[in-house]
Motif scaffolding. Structure first.
Motif, short mmCIF file in Angstrom:
data_model
loop_
_atom_site.label_atom_id
_atom_site.label_comp_id
_atom_site.label_asym_id
_atom_site.label_seq_id
_atom_site.Cartn_x
_atom_site.Cartn_y
_atom_site.Cartn_z
N GLN A 95 0.81 -1.22 0.00
CA GLN A 95 0.00 0.00 0.00
C GLN A 95 0.84 1.27 0.00
N TYR A 96 2.16 1.15 0.27
CA TYR A 96 3.05 2.31 0.30
C TYR A 96 3.97 2.38 -0.91
N LYS A 97 3.87 1.42 -1.80
CA LYS A 97 4.70 1.41 -3.00
C LYS A 97 4.19 2.45 -4.00
N GLY A 98 5.11 2.97 -4.80
CA GLY A 98 4.75 3.92 -5.84
C GLY A 98 4.49 5.33 -5.35
N LYS A 99 4.85 5.61 -4.10
CA LYS A 99 4.62 6.94 -3.52
C LYS A 99 5.93 7.68 -3.24
N GLY A 100 7.06 7.08 -3.65
CA GLY A 100 8.36 7.71 -3.41
C GLY A 100 8.92 7.44 -2.03
N LEU A 101 8.22 6.67 -1.21
CA LEU A 101 8.68 6.43 0.16
C LEU A 101 9.89 5.50 0.20
N ALA A 102 9.92 4.52 -0.67
CA ALA A 102 11.07 3.60 -0.71
C ALA A 102 12.32 4.35 -1.15
#
Length: 162
Positions: A95-102
């Motif tokens: 759910q946190y992928k693709g948001k620039g968080l990684a």
């Protein structure tokens, strides 16, 4: 949205164990070396070593005090050769992928731990390969890349200095 890396305490081992099961499940798409345990979970057998072996350093990736993933950083004295660090495992919940968080988490580990790195991806894991190439490009990191067989899997190995 600011990412914080938090060293995993031994008392938090059950949380990390659960996240590792999710991570290994995801990796099972790309390798035949991972098998589901009889209890229905994937297990990382060396998890207890993280608190017994110097240089195995697990970090939670947190967002607003919520754990959203983890990084297993290899460092000295565990590493003995030319690299100061290796990112062995890197996981963000879907759910946190693709948001620039990684990318933020990668940047943060490089800022906090500058030195000579290596990162390995299974060639078949196209998403991981693309992610790391995006990180290198975005952070202007020049890498040396080679392929090698590791545990009978064709892998990409990038080395670089930050």
């Amino acid at each position: 949205m600011t990412i914080i890396l938090k060293e995993v305490l031994e008392s938090e081992k059950p949380i990390l164990r659960n996240l590792y099961s999710l991570y290994l499940h995801e990796l099972s798409n790309f390798t035949m070396n991972l098998n589901l345990g009889e209890d229905g979970a994937f297990h990382y057998e060396e998890l207890d070593d993280f608190w017994r072996v110097d240089g195995l350093s697990p970090y939670f990736i947190t967002l607003n005090e919520k754990t959203i993933g983890f990084i297993l950083l290899l460092e000295r004295p565990f590493l003995k050769k030319s690299n100061d660090y290796g990112i062995n495992d890197f996981f963000i919940l879907n759910q946190y992928k693709g948001k620039g968080l990684a990318v933020q988490a990668a940047r943060k580990i490089f800022e906090e731990k500058p030195g000579q790195y290596f990162i390995i991806q299974v060639v078949e894991n196209k998403r991981a390969v693309a992610f790391w190439k995006k990180v290198y490009t975005g952070l202007n990191i020049e890498t040396n890349e080679r392929q090698d067989l590791i545990d009978k899997e064709l892998c990409l190995i990038q080395t670089f200095k930050v």
